[in-house]
Design a protein around this motif. Structure first.
Motif, PDB file in Angstrom:
ATOM      1  N   GLY A  53      -6.441  10.270  -2.489  1.00  0.00           N
ATOM      2  CA  GLY A  53      -5.188  11.005  -2.605  1.00  0.00           C
ATOM      3  C   GLY A  53      -4.854  11.402  -4.030  1.00  0.00           C
ATOM      4  N   GLY A  54      -5.785  11.147  -4.954  1.00  0.00           N
ATOM      5  CA  GLY A  54      -5.589  11.540  -6.345  1.00  0.00           C
ATOM      6  C   GLY A  54      -5.042  10.460  -7.243  1.00  0.00           C
ATOM      7  N   GLY A  55      -4.907   9.228  -6.732  1.00  0.00           N
ATOM      8  CA  GLY A  55      -4.348   8.149  -7.534  1.00  0.00           C
ATOM      9  C   GLY A  55      -5.323   7.591  -8.555  1.00  0.00           C
ATOM     10  N   GLN A  56      -4.779   7.168  -9.690  1.00  0.00           N
ATOM     11  CA  GLN A  56      -5.557   6.455 -10.704  1.00  0.00           C
ATOM     12  C   GLN A  56      -5.369   4.968 -10.447  1.00  0.00           C
ATOM     13  OE1 GLN A  56      -5.241   8.130 -14.835  1.00  0.00           O
ATOM     14  NE2 GLN A  56      -3.651   9.414 -13.925  1.00  0.00           N
ATOM     15  N   LEU A  77       0.830  -1.204   0.000  1.00  0.00           N
ATOM     16  CA  LEU A  77       0.000   0.000   0.000  1.00  0.00           C
ATOM     17  C   LEU A  77       0.864   1.254   0.000  1.00  0.00           C
ATOM     18  CD1 LEU A  77      -2.696   1.436   0.146  1.00  0.00           C
ATOM     19  CD2 LEU A  77      -2.732   1.016   2.615  1.00  0.00           C
ATOM     20  N   ALA A  78       1.934   1.254   0.782  1.00  0.00           N
ATOM     21  CA  ALA A  78       2.836   2.411   0.789  1.00  0.00           C
ATOM     22  C   ALA A  78       3.472   2.621  -0.583  1.00  0.00           C
ATOM     23  CB  ALA A  78       3.920   2.222   1.847  1.00  0.00           C
ATOM     24  N   ALA A  79       3.832   1.525  -1.254  1.00  0.00           N
ATOM     25  CA  ALA A  79       4.401   1.634  -2.592  1.00  0.00           C
ATOM     26  C   ALA A  79       3.375   2.152  -3.581  1.00  0.00           C
ATOM     27  CB  ALA A  79       4.933   0.271  -3.046  1.00  0.00           C
ATOM     28  N   ALA A  80       2.122   1.699  -3.449  1.00  0.00           N
ATOM     29  CA  ALA A  80       1.066   2.185  -4.335  1.00  0.00           C
ATOM     30  C   ALA A  80       0.874   3.683  -4.166  1.00  0.00           C
ATOM     31  CB  ALA A  80      -0.239   1.441  -4.041  1.00  0.00           C
ATOM     32  N   GLU A  81       0.923   4.160  -2.930  1.00  0.00           N
ATOM     33  CA  GLU A  81       0.792   5.600  -2.680  1.00  0.00           C
ATOM     34  C   GLU A  81       1.941   6.371  -3.327  1.00  0.00           C
ATOM     35  OE1 GLU A  81      -1.596   6.003   1.515  1.00  0.00           O
ATOM     36  OE2 GLU A  81       0.499   5.387   1.628  1.00  0.00           O
ATOM     37  N   ALA A  82       3.158   5.850  -3.179  1.00  0.00           N
ATOM     38  CA  ALA A  82       4.319   6.530  -3.756  1.00  0.00           C
ATOM     39  C   ALA A  82       4.279   6.511  -5.276  1.00  0.00           C
ATOM     40  CB  ALA A  82       5.600   5.880  -3.244  1.00  0.00           C
ATOM     41  N   LEU A  83       3.856   5.406  -5.856  1.00  0.00           N
ATOM     42  CA  LEU A  83       3.759   5.301  -7.314  1.00  0.00           C
ATOM     43  C   LEU A  83       2.690   6.244  -7.853  1.00  0.00           C
ATOM     44  CD1 LEU A  83       4.091   1.445  -7.565  1.00  0.00           C
ATOM     45  CD2 LEU A  83       5.593   3.059  -8.749  1.00  0.00           C
ATOM     46  N   ALA A  84       1.553   6.300  -7.163  1.00  0.00           N
ATOM     47  CA  ALA A  84       0.482   7.203  -7.595  1.00  0.00           C
ATOM     48  C   ALA A  84       0.952   8.656  -7.523  1.00  0.00           C
ATOM     49  CB  ALA A  84      -0.759   6.993  -6.727  1.00  0.00           C
ATOM     50  N   ALA A  85       1.688   8.978  -6.473  1.00  0.00           N
ATOM     51  CA  ALA A  85       2.209  10.339  -6.337  1.00  0.00           C
ATOM     52  C   ALA A  85       3.198  10.674  -7.441  1.00  0.00           C
ATOM     53  CB  ALA A  85       2.872  10.504  -4.970  1.00  0.00           C
ATOM     54  N   ALA A  86       3.876   9.636  -7.957  1.00  0.00           N
ATOM     55  CA  ALA A  86       4.845   9.834  -9.046  1.00  0.00           C
ATOM     56  C   ALA A  86       4.171   9.872 -10.416  1.00  0.00           C
ATOM     57  CB  ALA A  86       5.894   8.731  -9.015  1.00  0.00           C
TER      58      ALA A  86
END
Length: 268
Positions: free
Chosen positions: A52-55, A19-28
């Protein structure tokens, strides 16, 4: 690798490092499909990432089964229109003495931690090859580098995943698909919730976010591997290579306490 608009399939994405990686990837700027076995937890993770704005899309499936792997990959290709990055993060653990570990528990670790990533990667290779700039990330463990007592099967399967990644990297070299292996140390995740091992036994837990940040940085830099644990872990790896009996003695000194601390550690 620039992660903006990259199409990512991340397994085990509903909690912890995933989940933390998904958040970081979405932010990128990446677009993601995350998988998980528990529909409710997966749904909550998708909602959190979208807030958080992720797709992000989710797929509830058991990667230990052929049907689960097929459904996971099909969902990713359908939602993303292709695949640029596969992150094999889903895994499970059962600690304790080998003779007290059931055959079903051993089989589950072999399937979830090693067989499933190999077979999912094999199935995903045509889509990754079509990307032109692709990557496979395998989440192993520091225990793959330093075999710890009472983690015999887990050490074996994570070391297998490590060498799978190394061999695959060389097999695909020059073909547009990078392979990176992540070696987390003890991490403060639900998977570690049933372990009572603390800093006195060498389990200095870091946050999932810190591990995810290191993973993303490695992906962006084209790293071959990312090893967590800092200087202490590097020193243990060197000792294990140069003087393994000294490390044997260190583990012997903590053996009784370690066995008691991890005997209930299970997340399968």
């Amino acid at each position: 690798m620039n992660l903006t608009d990259k199409r990512v399939l991340l397994t085990g994405g509903s909690s912890g490092i995933g989940l933390a990686a998904a958040e970081a990837l979405a932010a990128a700027g990446a677009r993601l499909v995350i998988s998980g076995r528990r529909p409710e937890a997966l749904s909550q993770a998708v909602e959190r990432l979208r807030a958080g704005g992720g797709q992000v899309e989710g797929v509830a499936a058991d990667l230990a089964t052929p049907a689960g792997r097929e459904a996971t990959l099909n969902k990713a290709l359908e939602c993303l229109g292709g695949l640029d990055i596969l992150i094999n993060n889903a895994g499970g653990v059962r600690a304790g003495r080998l003779e007290h570990t059931s055959e079903d528990e051993i089989s589950t670790m072999l399937t979830v931690d090693l067989l499933a990533p190999i077979l999912l990667t094999r199935a995903a290779l045509p889509a990754l090859r079509a990307s032109g700039e692709a990557m496979v990330v395998n989440v192993a463990s520091g225990i793959a580098l330093i075999g710890m007592p009472f983690y015999t099967t887990y050490a074996a399967v994570k070391a297998g995943l490590s060498h799978f990644g190394e061999a695959l990297r060389r097999e695909l070299n020059g073909e547009g698909i990078q392979v990176m292996t992540l070696y987390p140390g003890a991490t403060d995740t639900p998977m570690m919730g049933s372990s009572r091992a603390g800093p006195d036994l060498g389990f200095n837990k870091e946050s999932p976010g810190a591990v995810a940040e290191a993973m993303i940085a490695g992906m962006q830099q084209g790293a071959l591997q990312v090893i967590r644990g800092g200087e202490a872990r590097a020193a243990m790896i060197a000792m294990n290579r140069e003087n393994p009996q000294a490390l044997d003695q260190r583990f012997l000194g903590m053996k009784a306490d370690l066995e008691e601390a991890v005997r209930d550690h299970s997340a399968l």
